[in-house]
Motif scaffolding. Sequence first.
Motif, PDB file in Angstrom:
ATOM      1  N   LEU A  32      34.807  11.771   1.031  1.00 12.34           N
ATOM      2  CA  LEU A  32      33.470  11.986   0.696  1.00 12.34           C
ATOM      3  C   LEU A  32      32.362  11.955   1.764  1.00 12.34           C
ATOM      4  CD1 LEU A  32      33.148  10.256  -2.795  1.00 12.34           C
ATOM      5  CD2 LEU A  32      33.273  12.954  -2.482  1.00 12.34           C
ATOM      6  N   ARG A  33      32.885  11.001   2.712  1.00 10.07           N
ATOM      7  CA  ARG A  33      32.098  10.896   3.905  1.00 10.07           C
ATOM      8  C   ARG A  33      32.171  12.042   4.720  1.00 10.07           C
ATOM      9  NH1 ARG A  33      33.770   6.369   5.792  1.00 10.07           N
ATOM     10  NH2 ARG A  33      35.338   7.175   7.147  1.00 10.07           N
ATOM     11  N   ASN A  34      33.313  12.523   4.970  1.00 14.01           N
ATOM     12  CA  ASN A  34      33.534  13.779   5.868  1.00 14.01           C
ATOM     13  C   ASN A  34      33.046  14.823   5.317  1.00 14.01           C
ATOM     14  OD1 ASN A  34      35.107  12.126   7.653  1.00 14.01           O
ATOM     15  ND2 ASN A  34      37.014  12.638   6.940  1.00 14.01           N
ATOM     16  N   ARG A  35      33.057  15.159   3.821  1.00 16.70           N
ATOM     17  CA  ARG A  35      32.406  16.227   3.168  1.00 16.70           C
ATOM     18  C   ARG A  35      30.909  16.107   3.505  1.00 16.70           C
ATOM     19  NH1 ARG A  35      31.390  19.908   0.002  1.00 16.70           N
ATOM     20  NH2 ARG A  35      31.048  20.141  -2.212  1.00 16.70           N
ATOM     21  N   SER A  36      30.213  14.928   3.471  1.00 17.14           N
ATOM     22  CA  SER A  36      28.847  15.041   3.960  1.00 17.14           C
ATOM     23  C   SER A  36      28.511  15.054   5.212  1.00 17.14           C
ATOM     24  CB  SER A  36      28.392  13.505   3.438  1.00 17.14           C
ATOM     25  OG  SER A  36      26.911  13.451   3.803  1.00 17.14           O
ATOM     26  N   GLN A  37      29.261  14.724   6.206  1.00 17.23           N
ATOM     27  CA  GLN A  37      29.160  14.986   7.691  1.00 17.23           C
ATOM     28  C   GLN A  37      29.287  16.646   7.946  1.00 17.23           C
ATOM     29  OE1 GLN A  37      32.061  12.453   9.244  1.00 17.23           O
ATOM     30  NE2 GLN A  37      30.551  10.640   9.578  1.00 17.23           N
ATOM     31  N   SER A  38      30.486  17.181   7.233  1.00 21.72           N
ATOM     32  CA  SER A  38      30.514  18.660   7.371  1.00 21.72           C
ATOM     33  C   SER A  38      29.461  19.414   6.752  1.00 21.72           C
ATOM     34  CB  SER A  38      32.106  19.051   6.872  1.00 21.72           C
ATOM     35  OG  SER A  38      31.831  19.107   5.487  1.00 21.72           O
ATOM     36  N   ALA A  39      28.770  18.883   5.676  1.00 20.19           N
ATOM     37  CA  ALA A  39      27.681  19.645   5.073  1.00 20.19           C
ATOM     38  C   ALA A  39      26.633  19.722   6.019  1.00 20.19           C
ATOM     39  CB  ALA A  39      27.647  19.038   3.700  1.00 20.19           C
ATOM     40  N   ARG A  40      26.390  18.662   6.694  1.00 23.93           N
ATOM     41  CA  ARG A  40      25.213  18.475   7.844  1.00 23.93           C
ATOM     42  C   ARG A  40      25.476  19.691   8.921  1.00 23.93           C
ATOM     43  NH1 ARG A  40      24.799  13.441   5.694  1.00 23.93           N
ATOM     44  NH2 ARG A  40      26.197  12.287   7.041  1.00 23.93           N
ATOM     45  N   VAL A  41      26.453  19.945   9.242  1.00 27.23           N
ATOM     46  CA  VAL A  41      26.834  21.000  10.149  1.00 27.23           C
ATOM     47  C   VAL A  41      26.805  22.308   9.655  1.00 27.23           C
ATOM     48  CG1 VAL A  41      28.907  22.011  11.683  1.00 27.23           C
ATOM     49  CG2 VAL A  41      28.494  19.433  11.482  1.00 27.23           C
ATOM     50  N   GLU A  93      25.006  17.621  -1.462  1.00 26.02           N
ATOM     51  CA  GLU A  93      23.586  17.017  -1.480  1.00 26.02           C
ATOM     52  C   GLU A  93      23.888  16.531  -3.147  1.00 26.02           C
ATOM     53  OE1 GLU A  93      20.409  19.322  -0.435  1.00 26.02           O
ATOM     54  OE2 GLU A  93      20.532  18.975   1.879  1.00 26.02           O
ATOM     55  N   ILE A  94      24.345  17.694  -3.859  1.00 23.96           N
ATOM     56  CA  ILE A  94      24.661  17.210  -5.345  1.00 23.96           C
ATOM     57  C   ILE A  94      25.642  15.981  -5.306  1.00 23.96           C
ATOM     58  CG2 ILE A  94      25.547  17.767  -7.440  1.00 23.96           C
ATOM     59  CD1 ILE A  94      24.464  20.715  -6.689  1.00 23.96           C
ATOM     60  N   THR A  95      26.420  15.988  -4.565  1.00 21.43           N
ATOM     61  CA  THR A  95      27.511  14.885  -4.258  1.00 21.43           C
ATOM     62  C   THR A  95      26.897  13.499  -4.141  1.00 21.43           C
ATOM     63  OG1 THR A  95      29.469  16.150  -3.860  1.00 21.43           O
ATOM     64  CG2 THR A  95      29.505  14.042  -3.399  1.00 21.43           C
ATOM     65  N   GLU A  96      26.145  13.634  -3.183  1.00 24.26           N
ATOM     66  CA  GLU A  96      25.387  12.416  -2.602  1.00 24.26           C
ATOM     67  C   GLU A  96      24.395  11.804  -3.869  1.00 24.26           C
ATOM     68  OE1 GLU A  96      23.451  13.420   0.962  1.00 24.26           O
ATOM     69  OE2 GLU A  96      25.538  13.346   2.052  1.00 24.26           O
ATOM     70  N   ALA A  97      23.707  12.862  -4.339  1.00 24.42           N
ATOM     71  CA  ALA A  97      22.697  12.455  -5.347  1.00 24.42           C
ATOM     72  C   ALA A  97      23.693  11.826  -6.760  1.00 24.42           C
ATOM     73  CB  ALA A  97      21.951  13.686  -5.855  1.00 24.42           C
ATOM     74  N   ALA A  98      24.656  12.475  -6.871  1.00 24.19           N
ATOM     75  CA  ALA A  98      25.593  12.039  -8.228  1.00 24.19           C
ATOM     76  C   ALA A  98      26.081  10.379  -7.831  1.00 24.19           C
ATOM     77  CB  ALA A  98      26.584  12.764  -8.562  1.00 24.19           C
ATOM     78  N   LEU A  99      26.648  10.226  -6.669  1.00 31.43           N
ATOM     79  CA  LEU A  99      26.776   9.014  -6.106  1.00 31.43           C
ATOM     80  C   LEU A  99      26.051   7.883  -6.463  1.00 31.43           C
ATOM     81  CD1 LEU A  99      29.484   9.855  -3.433  1.00 31.43           C
ATOM     82  CD2 LEU A  99      30.024   9.244  -5.846  1.00 31.43           C
ATOM     83  N   LEU A 100      24.594   8.316  -6.329  1.00 34.56           N
ATOM     84  CA  LEU A 100      23.343   7.377  -6.175  1.00 34.56           C
ATOM     85  C   LEU A 100      23.038   7.311  -7.614  1.00 34.56           C
ATOM     86  CD1 LEU A 100      21.773   8.426  -2.895  1.00 34.56           C
ATOM     87  CD2 LEU A 100      23.134   6.373  -3.143  1.00 34.56           C
ATOM     88  N   ASN A 101      23.544   7.950  -8.572  1.00 34.80           N
ATOM     89  CA  ASN A 101      23.013   7.994  -9.948  1.00 34.80           C
ATOM     90  C   ASN A 101      21.429   8.656  -9.818  1.00 34.80           C
ATOM     91  OD1 ASN A 101      25.208   7.753 -11.397  1.00 34.80           O
ATOM     92  ND2 ASN A 101      24.944   5.386 -10.973  1.00 34.80           N
ATOM     93  N   ASP A 102      21.317   9.237  -9.004  1.00 36.80           N
ATOM     94  CA  ASP A 102      19.526   9.951  -8.867  1.00 36.80           C
ATOM     95  C   ASP A 102      19.515  11.209  -9.599  1.00 36.80           C
ATOM     96  OD1 ASP A 102      17.380  10.807  -8.179  1.00 36.80           O
ATOM     97  OD2 ASP A 102      17.393  10.223  -6.007  1.00 36.80           O
ATOM     98  N   VAL A 107      18.957  17.245 -10.331  1.00 33.86           N
ATOM     99  CA  VAL A 107      18.199  18.120 -10.858  1.00 33.86           C
ATOM    100  C   VAL A 107      17.804  19.272  -9.669  1.00 33.86           C
ATOM    101  CG1 VAL A 107      16.474  19.294 -12.136  1.00 33.86           C
ATOM    102  CG2 VAL A 107      17.654  17.320 -13.038  1.00 33.86           C
ATOM    103  N   ASP A 108      17.175  18.433  -8.683  1.00 33.48           N
ATOM    104  CA  ASP A 108      16.598  19.273  -7.657  1.00 33.48           C
ATOM    105  C   ASP A 108      17.840  20.114  -6.848  1.00 33.48           C
ATOM    106  OD1 ASP A 108      15.195  20.078  -5.273  1.00 33.48           O
ATOM    107  OD2 ASP A 108      15.144  17.985  -4.420  1.00 33.48           O
ATOM    108  N   GLU A 109      18.748  19.236  -6.507  1.00 30.84           N
ATOM    109  CA  GLU A 109      19.781  20.086  -5.497  1.00 30.84           C
ATOM    110  C   GLU A 109      20.607  20.897  -6.557  1.00 30.84           C
ATOM    111  OE1 GLU A 109      19.421  19.790  -2.531  1.00 30.84           O
ATOM    112  OE2 GLU A 109      18.426  17.786  -2.314  1.00 30.84           O
ATOM    113  N   SER A 110      20.502  20.582  -7.636  1.00 30.19           N
ATOM    114  CA  SER A 110      21.504  21.848  -8.621  1.00 30.19           C
ATOM    115  C   SER A 110      20.599  23.173  -8.480  1.00 30.19           C
ATOM    116  CB  SER A 110      21.705  21.044  -9.982  1.00 30.19           C
ATOM    117  OG  SER A 110      22.583  20.124  -9.922  1.00 30.19           O
ATOM    118  N   GLY A 111      19.267  22.932  -8.726  1.00 30.11           N
ATOM    119  CA  GLY A 111      18.610  24.192  -8.869  1.00 30.11           C
ATOM    120  C   GLY A 111      18.829  24.943  -7.405  1.00 30.11           C
ATOM    121  N   ASP A 112      18.791  24.247  -6.330  1.00 26.00           N
ATOM    122  CA  ASP A 112      19.153  25.055  -4.952  1.00 26.00           C
ATOM    123  C   ASP A 112      20.383  25.803  -4.898  1.00 26.00           C
ATOM    124  OD1 ASP A 112      16.654  23.836  -4.141  1.00 26.00           O
ATOM    125  OD2 ASP A 112      17.246  22.398  -3.060  1.00 26.00           O
ATOM    126  N   TYR A 113      21.498  24.790  -5.533  1.00 19.95           N
ATOM    127  CA  TYR A 113      22.901  25.233  -5.483  1.00 19.95           C
ATOM    128  C   TYR A 113      22.791  26.676  -6.457  1.00 19.95           C
ATOM    129  CZ  TYR A 113      27.643  25.659  -6.102  1.00 19.95           C
ATOM    130  OH  TYR A 113      29.138  26.169  -6.004  1.00 19.95           O
TER     131      TYR A 113
END
Length: 165
Positions: A32-41, A93-102, A107-113
């Motif tokens: 999950l951490r590597n996914r987040s880092q690669s998503a920033r790239v 970004e959805i993954t990060e939000a889901a892990l934070l239960n935000d 909803v915000d990031e899913s709309g973008d997706y």
Amino acid sequence: MQASEYQVQFGRTLAPVFFPKNVHPVYLGRVLRNRSQSARVVDALKRALYYDKTDRMHLTGDEVAVKNPDDVPYNVDSEILHAILGMEGEAAEITEAALLNDRAKIVDESGDYLWYLALLFKKHDITFEEVFSKNIAKLAARFPDKFTLEAAVNRDLEAEAKVFN
């Protein structure tokens, strides 16, 4: 099929099982951490290609990635590439939000997706309704009554493929 009906129907095939003994939590955390880092790239690439913003290109860690001085052409349709890069970034970004239960951020990031998915669908003349109904039909072929571990493991790929023909 409408989105609300899809949300009802998908639950019939939801897996009520979880096997945490099969994966060490440290490994999952690394993935999950590597996914987040690669998503920033990926987001840095998208910003450079579609918004003319190169301020995050340092994240790629590769100077050659910053410029295309010879104007080498891309081999993929630019809108399809935009959809691919956008979905990858938004999924993280959805993954990060889901892990934070935000919920609000989910909803915000899913709309973008969904926006990027709609772009991909537009390029291939696909509707959300088509995807909803064919996905449910494929899952019905896989799980005629309800989810079973046996059916999940021993899938009839020919029966599933017939849904898309």
